[in-house]
Design an enzyme around this catalytic site. Structure first.
Site, mmCIF file in Angstrom:
data_model
loop_
_atom_site.group_PDB
_atom_site.id
_atom_site.type_symbol
_atom_site.label_atom_id
_atom_site.label_comp_id
_atom_site.label_asym_id
_atom_site.label_seq_id
_atom_site.Cartn_x
_atom_site.Cartn_y
_atom_site.Cartn_z
ATOM 1 N N ARG A 240 0.860 -1.178 0.000
ATOM 2 C CA ARG A 240 0.000 0.000 0.000
ATOM 3 C C ARG A 240 0.899 1.231 0.000
ATOM 4 N NH1 ARG A 240 -3.539 -2.668 -1.366
ATOM 5 N NH2 ARG A 240 -5.603 -2.994 -0.442
ATOM 6 N N GLU A 269 -3.920 7.362 -4.381
ATOM 7 C CA GLU A 269 -4.420 6.779 -5.638
ATOM 8 C C GLU A 269 -5.791 7.349 -5.995
ATOM 9 O OE1 GLU A 269 -4.298 2.504 -5.342
ATOM 10 O OE2 GLU A 269 -2.229 2.548 -4.667
ATOM 11 N N HIS A 287 -1.605 0.104 -9.675
ATOM 12 C CA HIS A 287 -2.220 -0.865 -8.737
ATOM 13 C C HIS A 287 -2.762 -2.096 -9.483
ATOM 14 C CE1 HIS A 287 -4.255 -1.192 -4.541
ATOM 15 N NE2 HIS A 287 -4.034 -2.397 -5.056
#
Ligand code: 8YV
Length: 324
Positions: A240, A269, A287
């Site tokens: 993350r 993000e 991602h």
């Protein structure tokens, strides 16, 4: 009466069809991002919500949950976007989808390692721009993987899958984890345990982040720890964004204090700091850890099973929190 399941994003068609058969379901055919108002409206009306990493399920959203609301059946393994404390207080069950995206996420970690160390994305940019003039004995030289020391932060399922792959590439495996693995597992990967993360970082050629995002791992790669990395070392993050101090990372990359980074995840993000996208010594992808047909289908199946198990009065196997 069948439970009302609201799904915040467009899922694989076969999964949506299964859901239609089993539950009353509200889908999101245009795949737009739910606003906070839409999330609140969903938890007020639904029995179950199926969120993804793109939904911020904070205390405010959870406080609006209606009397029927029973469960967040998350599509994904990480649940850092859900306020678990608030969910627990309201006795809401939270499930995730572990196991089925392990191999694909590990593949992406290795992809990033190879592409940053061997400069393949940089080479592709040169070629696509029409700037490849001639082969050169000293051109596009990268770093060999074999023989290098890899330090894995977080040696759970995904960390171990990275270790397995990296070992076959000839990397030496080191790891830092909340607890040491049993001797047999350590032997499988010929892995060395470091209780001190700082001591491990100082020695490594590559660091791979494979831990969940929790209050304990928030910015675990802090400015100070990034500063401990060797000048020729690389950082790989498929975990993350917030497990790394992104601003500090950008600064050391700009100043050449470390060799490079391979990143799949970011602090804000889908907004990626422009400084990152303009640096040559960084590989950036959006991602994509679990982005395979197989993983996304299996994640959806887990979500369906988790919901069905709860609806049938049992405790789902993939519970993160069980509210009853
Ligand atoms: C998913 C992930 O794409 O499962 C996770 O934790 O990071 C990703 O692989 C995403 O979370 C889906 O919600």
């Amino acid at each position: 009466m069948k439970p009302l399941v609201i799904v915040t994003r467009k899922l694989p068609e076969a999964i949506e069809n299964q859901m239609k058969q089993l539950f009353r379901v509200e889908l999101n055919p245009d795949d737009h991002l739910f606003s906070q108002e839409e999330l609140i409206s969903a938890v007020r009306r639904a029995d179950i919500l199926v969120p993804t990493v793109t939904d911020k399920i904070d205390a405010e959203v959870i406080s609006e949950a209606g009397n029927n609301f029973r469960m967040f059946a998350n599509f994904g393994v990480g649940v850092d976007h859900i306020d678990l404390k608030a969910a627990q207080e309201k006795r809401i069950t939270v499930t995730n989808t572990p196991g089925v995206l392990t191999e694909d996420t590990a593949d992406i970690a290795i992809t990033l390692m190879l592409s940053i160390m061997r400069r393949t994305n940089e080479g592709e940019r040169v070629l696509r721009a029409g700037n490849w003039e001639k082969w050169s004995p000293t051109g596009m030289l990268g770093t060999r993987l074999r023989g290098k020391k890899l330090g894995i932060i977080g040696m759970g399922r995904i960390g171990q899958a990275v270790a397995e792959r990296a070992k076959s590439f000839g990397l030496e495996i080191h790891y830092h984890n909340r607890s040491q693995l049993d001797t047999r597992t350590e032997k499988t990967y010929k892995a060395t345990y470091w209780q001190s993360l700082d001591q491990m970082i100082i020695q490594m050629d590559v660091i791979s982040l494979n831990c969940p995002s929790t209050p304990d791992t928030y910015k675990i790669m802090s400015r100070r720890r990034i500063g401990l990395m060797q000048k020729h070392a690389y950082l790989i993050n498929t975990a993350r964004g917030d497990v790394v101090d992104e601003n500090a990372l950008i600064e050391v990359l700009e100043e050449g204090v470390i060799a490079g980074a391979g990143l799949d995840v970011y602090e804000n993000e889908p907004n990626v700091d422009e400084r990152l996208t303009s640096l040559e010594n960084v590989v950036v992808i959006p991602h994509m850890g679990s982005a395979t047909e197989e993983a996304r289908h299996a994640m959806g199946e887990k979500v369906v099973v988790n919901i069905k198990t709860l609806v049938d009065g049992h405790s789902p196997r993939d519970r993160v929190l069980y509210g009853f």
